[in-house]
Design an enzyme around this catalytic site. Structure first.
Site, PDB file in Angstrom:
ATOM      1  NE  ARG A 237      -4.356  -1.447  -0.046  1.00 12.41           N
ATOM      2  CZ  ARG A 237      -4.420  -2.772  -0.709  1.00 12.41           C
ATOM      3  NH1 ARG A 237      -3.380  -2.862  -1.515  1.00 12.41           N
ATOM      4  NH2 ARG A 237      -5.321  -3.238  -0.853  1.00 12.41           N
ATOM      5  CD  GLU A 266      -3.061   3.188  -5.635  1.00 14.27           C
ATOM      6  OE1 GLU A 266      -2.243   2.809  -4.947  1.00 14.27           O
ATOM      7  OE2 GLU A 266      -3.829   2.201  -6.221  1.00 14.27           O
ATOM      8  CG  HIS A 284      -3.091  -1.003  -7.041  1.00 14.52           C
ATOM      9  ND1 HIS A 284      -3.471  -0.293  -5.808  1.00 14.52           N
ATOM     10  CD2 HIS A 284      -3.121  -2.440  -6.554  1.00 14.52           C
ATOM     11  CE1 HIS A 284      -3.674  -1.258  -4.928  1.00 14.52           C
ATOM     12  NE2 HIS A 284      -3.384  -2.241  -5.493  1.00 14.52           N
TER      13      HIS A 284
HETATM   14  C1  DGY Z   1      -5.301  -6.431  -2.810  1.00 12.48           C
HETATM   15  O1  DGY Z   1      -5.648  -7.334  -3.093  1.00 12.48           O
HETATM   16  O2  DGY Z   1      -5.248  -5.812  -1.781  1.00 12.48           O
HETATM   17  C2  DGY Z   1      -4.745  -5.483  -3.912  1.00 12.48           C
HETATM   18  O3  DGY Z   1      -4.131  -4.463  -3.623  1.00 12.48           O
HETATM   19  C3  DGY Z   1      -5.908  -5.462  -5.000  1.00 12.48           C
HETATM   20  O4  DGY Z   1      -5.523  -5.799  -6.040  1.00 12.48           O
END
Ligand code: DGY
Length: 321
Positions: A237, A266, A284
């Protein structure tokens, strides 16, 4: 009939795959709906199928008192206020396991792309400036014999470690609880304090969830404490890394480069990173294989069906277990 609201078009036809007793409504546009759009369109629904781009906060839950289940189509669920869900007796499920390999593959793609300067090489060639093989052109770093540091040693962190072993790397990790001895043994992975991870990793890959303990964890001081010439990769993240501090550490020459698939704000990217040649930036894409995204959607739907039928869901988030 139980109604389910899906906040985005998914790579499976949820309407066709849901059992007849479930009415499926899907947000009509291919963009993240606003909170008020979700509140309007999900009125009367018992469950939401949500994505990382949907803030599920107390105000939304207040506006949707019939919602009893938030089925997040992702392994990460920092967009969901789990505490508010707990207070209101709303279940939260997520989709672990089904995207582990896809995300680990992408993390390792970034490791290799940064180490071998793939972005710069491609740009050079496409610009017409490639004048033939040169013994000194775009020299990168080798992975074999180097140390991979994994920050957050859950499913994805371990899968990245497994890949790194195949490249002849030594594995160190930091996590809140240690991995079982057999996992450490099979990956020849050693748990170390965070400071040692910073000091010793040639490549440091982030695989922790975003929460109050990890937000901003890689700031100016931590980046300065990283080994000189190291590579930082983040597929977890964005807010775990201070992007401004990262841009400064790169500009100062302390780090070799960085690979980022996630961003602090983001979809915005810090402008100082956008202009840098030593950074590989992806939008992402961690779980973005057709198979993984279909499994994610089916895992979330299966839990929504279980809950609608009064059965226990399979993937309740750890805080609510
Ligand atoms: C997740 O599954 O947390 C990813 O970031 C989404 O693709």
């Amino acid at each position: 009939m139980t109604a389910l609201f899906v906040t985005r078009r998914l790579p499976i036809d949820v309407r066709a795959e849901a059992p007849p007793e479930i009415e499926v409504r899907v947000f009509g546009e291919d963009r993240p709906p606003t909170g008020s759009e979700i509140a309007r369109e999900a009125r009367g629904c018992a469950a939401l199928l949500t994505l990382v781009s949907d803030p599920v906060d107390d105000a939304l839950l207040e506006a949707l008192p019939t919602v009893r289940h938030v089925a997040q189509v992702a392994v990460g669920y920092d967009n969901v206020d789990v505490e508010a869900c707990r207070r209101r007796g709303v279940l939260v499920t997520h989709t672990p396991d089904v995207l582990t390999d896809a995300t680990a593959d992408l993390a390792f793609t970034l490791v290799l792309a940064v180490a071998r300067r793939v972005r710069e090489g491609e740009a050079l060639l496409r610009s017409g400036r490639f004048e033939g093989w040169s013994p000194t052109m775009l020299l990168g770093v080798e992975l074999s014999g180097r140390t991979l540091g994994v920050y957050g040693f859950g499913r994805i962190g371990r899968a990245v470690a497994r890949r790194a072993r195949g490249f002849g790397m030594r594995v160190l990790y930091t996590s809140r609880s240690g991995a079982p001895a057999e996992v450490e043994a099979s990956l020849e992975a050693t748990r170390v304090p965070f400071e040692a991870l910073l000091e010793q990793s040639d490549v440091l890959s982030i695989h922790a969830p975003l929460d109050e303990r990890t937000r901003g964890r890689f700031g100016a001081a931590e980046l300065a404490a990283m080994k000189s010439g190291a590579i930082l990769v983040n597929t977890a993240r964005g807010p775990i890394v201070d992007e401004g501090a990262l841009a400064a550490a790169l500009a100062g020459g302390h780090l070799f480069g960085a690979g980022l698939d996630v961003f602090e704000r983001e979809p915005e990217v810090h402008p100082a990173l956008l202009g840098r040649d030593d950074v590989v930036l992806l939008p992402h894409l961690g779980s973005a294989t057709e198979a993984a995204r279909q499994r994610m959607a089916r895992t979330a739907l299966a839990d929504a069906v279980r809950v609608a039928r009064g059965e226990p869901p399979a993937h309740v988030v750890p805080e609510l277990r």
